[in-house]
Design an enzyme around this catalytic site. Structure first.
Site, PDB file in Angstrom:
ATOM      1  N   HIS A 226       0.826  -1.200   0.000  1.00  0.00           N
ATOM      2  CA  HIS A 226       0.000   0.000   0.000  1.00  0.00           C
ATOM      3  C   HIS A 226       0.868   1.261   0.000  1.00  0.00           C
ATOM      4  CE1 HIS A 226      -2.329  -3.183   2.059  1.00  0.00           C
ATOM      5  NE2 HIS A 226      -3.277  -2.740   1.273  1.00  0.00           N
ATOM      6  N   HIS A 412      -6.452   7.883   3.818  1.00  0.00           N
ATOM      7  CA  HIS A 412      -7.341   8.225   4.927  1.00  0.00           C
ATOM      8  C   HIS A 412      -8.363   9.284   4.536  1.00  0.00           C
ATOM      9  CE1 HIS A 412      -8.753   8.497   9.011  1.00  0.00           C
ATOM     10  NE2 HIS A 412      -8.529   9.800   9.040  1.00  0.00           N
ATOM     11  N   SER A 455     -11.357   2.464   9.533  1.00  0.00           N
ATOM     12  CA  SER A 455     -12.225   3.553   9.981  1.00  0.00           C
ATOM     13  C   SER A 455     -13.679   3.109  10.093  1.00  0.00           C
ATOM     14  CB  SER A 455     -12.134   4.736   9.014  1.00  0.00           C
ATOM     15  OG  SER A 455     -10.829   5.240   8.943  1.00  0.00           O
ATOM     16  N   ARG A 553      -0.661   0.373  10.514  1.00  0.00           N
ATOM     17  CA  ARG A 553       0.407   0.220   9.527  1.00  0.00           C
ATOM     18  C   ARG A 553       1.641   1.038   9.859  1.00  0.00           C
ATOM     19  NH1 ARG A 553      -3.490   0.419   4.149  1.00  0.00           N
ATOM     20  NH2 ARG A 553      -4.394  -1.647   4.439  1.00  0.00           N
ATOM     21  N   ASP A 566      -0.545  12.175  13.269  1.00  0.00           N
ATOM     22  CA  ASP A 566      -1.340  11.011  12.913  1.00  0.00           C
ATOM     23  C   ASP A 566      -2.597  11.455  12.162  1.00  0.00           C
ATOM     24  OD1 ASP A 566      -2.105   8.068  13.296  1.00  0.00           O
ATOM     25  OD2 ASP A 566      -3.851   9.139  14.076  1.00  0.00           O
TER      26      ASP A 566
END
Length: 588
Positions: A226, A412, A455, A553, A566
């Protein structure tokens, strides 16, 4: 600057890319694949599932094609649950895939060892087991670069999926019982090791931007599929030197001796030429020949990609007689054909029909007879607050994805946008008299069904817990808002098992809740509570830059994660900021 580069892709609307991908795959292979269920995300083998056979369900995010739907077919996977790009499928996708292949003797689920996949497959298994379907799990964890041997359970799954899926599919096709299929899949997992190298980034269809930057003369050893950073970045080296490092790491752990057998997979990540892949295989074979290790079977090509990333991985599976026989067992899928089935082989049709779970148009709730009416936050205002959160998350999508690109996989912002758009759509369907608890239930289902990933389960649990916590209230005052925030935070902690200091969204949620509770205890209003929570969340978000990641991750980065905010903490702050702004606007 690399950050300003826009990549080129042959796509239509990014939001339709998964549906169109599945339509194309099934249309190209109608003799092997079909779609079952109402979500459109369960790709099922035409001639695989049958009564009395253990069902094999694989799954994960898109962008790794041919994984995962490409391995659906006779003798391999019976179904694949297809997630969004680089995001786990949701529990509803997984449940539909499992129901479609249930032959009455249980289902084995196979997926990469990533937080999102573990959360979503676990939630799906809970639902299936409540319905009487026995479920076993195997999380593939073959990447030696992602954690040391003493923390092997934290390793991620990369191209080793190929061998684990093959072994499990063969065992099920041969009629092995549930426990035996699980044990053989686990044995394949234990016998498989991989390590990769990346030369260039990939880009998500929704952003069109590289998800990390790397110099023209650099490579990253140990990078994940990824785009997760690896163990070291260095100058590009000759292929033999690079291959030696990858092979050495794998050989060290497998403890191979002269006379033993292996299967070899040299896997391209999406933009690596066949020439380069065969040069890698050439060197792998030289090393194994020198050690007297026999190559029983080998594959060279693209089997677990990372969109258009340039790079490759080397995977070895140490063989015994049992694993070798299962590896050699025939299979027929779009991505892999091994041997051939005898013409006399017949597939029994399933007597059990695939079940489509009915979806209610509205959230189901029992309204308490007496609800507390104190407080400024009415259900209508609460709904407007959630709409505003969605708008703000969407506006900050690129920032959130950029933060994630530094320490994660760069999706994200995209994931949160998809989830909150689904929430906004669901809120449009809500009734005028729906309570805050009912709105939260509606939000939880919408977010989870749309997103999956990590999420999805985290926010769905947060919404459900928060709604339950205020189920006795019609409106929210300061105390009620503090209860809502506290329950949401605890739901995330319970589902994700993260603690303060782990460098996750919890590092923003916890100080936000503590600040809000203090104001509520002093008699503050709902707006006062949210403003305090917003400020506490912002401070917590900023403090994550100094933390070393211990979850998700980014935990694989160790000290390399220090100095970066973050992304989950950032989206938490955006959420709290939007809630406070919307309430302030509503109250004038």
């Amino acid at each position: 600057m690399n950050q300003e580069v826009k990549t080129k892709k042959l796509i239509n609307a990014p939001e339709n890319i998964i549906a169109e991908l599945i339509e194309g795959m099934v249309g190209a292979h109608p003799d092997m694949l079909r779609v079952e269920g109402s979500t459109g995300r369960a790709v099922v083998a035409v001639d695989g599932p049958r009564d009395g056979k253990v069902g094999i369900v694989v799954g994960g995010g898109s962008g790794h094609e041919p994984a995962f739907a490409g391995y659906v077919g006779r003798g391999l996977a019976d179904a694949a649950a297809v997630g969004n790009v680089f995001a786990s499928p949701s529990p509803s996708h997984i449940v539909e895939a499992a129901r479609a292949v249930d032959g009455g003797v249980g289902v084995v689920m196979l997926y990469g060892n990533y937080t999102g996949d573990v959360l979503n497959f676990t939630m799906a298994a809970e639902e299936l087991e409540q319905a009487g379907i026995a479920v076993r799990h195997v999380a593939v964890a073959d990447d030696v670069a992602s954690a040391p041997i003493e923390r092997k359970s934290e390793r991620r799954g990369i191209a080793g999926d190929f061998f684990v899926f093959k072994v499990a599919g063969a065992a099920a096709d041969l009629g092995e019982p549930l426990a035996r299929v699980e044990a053989l899949a686990q044995a394949a997992n234990e016998a498989t090791r991989s390590m990769g190298v990346a030369l260039s980034p990939c880009s998500l269809p929704q952003t069109g931007k590289p998800n990390f930057t790397i110099g023209d003369d650099e490579m990253e050893i140990g990078m994940g599929i990824h785009g997760e950073p690896g163990i070291r970045r260095q100058k590009l080296a000759p292929v033999d030197e690079v291959t030696d490092e990858l092979v050495e790491a794998v050989l060290k752990e497998l403890g191979l001796k002269a006379g033993e057998r292996v299967a070899v997979l040299v896997n391209g990540l999406g933009a690596t030429s066949q020439i380069e892949l065969y040069l890698i295989f050439r060197r792998v074979k030289q090393r194994l020949d020198t050690l007297g290790i026999e190559i029983h079977a080998s594959w060279v090509g693209e089997y677990a990609t990372s969109l258009e990333m340039a790079g490759a991985s080397v995977t070895l599976m140490k063989l015994d007689d049992t694993l070798q026989a299962l590896l050699d067992h025939p299979c027929r899928t779009p991505a892999l054909v091994v041997g051939a089935f005898e013409k006399t082989d017949s597939i029994a049709t399933r007597s059990r029909k695939a079940v489509k779970v009915a979806e209610s148009a509205a959230a189901v709730q029992e309204k308490p007879r007496d609800l507390l009416t104190e407080g400024d936050v009415t259900p209508a205002i609460f709904k407007a607050m959630m709409h505003t959160v969605g708008n703000e998350i969407i506006a900050e999508k690129n920032w959130l994805s950029e933060l994630d690109g530094v320490i994660g996989d760069g999706d994200h912002g995209v994931t949160m946008e998809i989830g909150w758009k689904a929430v906004q759509s669901a809120l449009e369907d809500s009734q005028d008299d729906e309570t805050i608890e009912g709105i939260c239930k509606r939000m939880a289902k919408a977010f989870l069904d749309a997103v999956g990933a990590s999420s999805g389960p985290l926010y769905a649990t947060a919404f459900l817990r928060a709604g339950t916590a205020v189920s006795h209230r019609l409106n929210l005052d300061g105390a009620g808002m503090a209860e809502w925030l506290s329950a949401a935070c605890q739901g995330i902690r319970d589902r994700g098992r993260a603690d303060p200091g782990d460098k996750t969204m919890i590092d923003a949620w916890v100080p936000a809740v503590e600040a809000g509770q203090k104001v509520a205890k002093d008699g503050g209003s709902a707006l006062d509570v949210l403003v305090a929570a917003r400020d506490g969340g912002e401070a917590g978000m900023k403090a994550t830059a100094a933390l070393e990641s211990r979850r998700g991750r980014s935990a694989k980065l160790g000290e390399r994660s220090v100095g970066h905010i973050d992304p989950g903490a950032a989206s938490t702050y955006v959420t709290l900021r939007a809630m406070a702004a919307a309430l302030q606007k509503a109250l004038g």
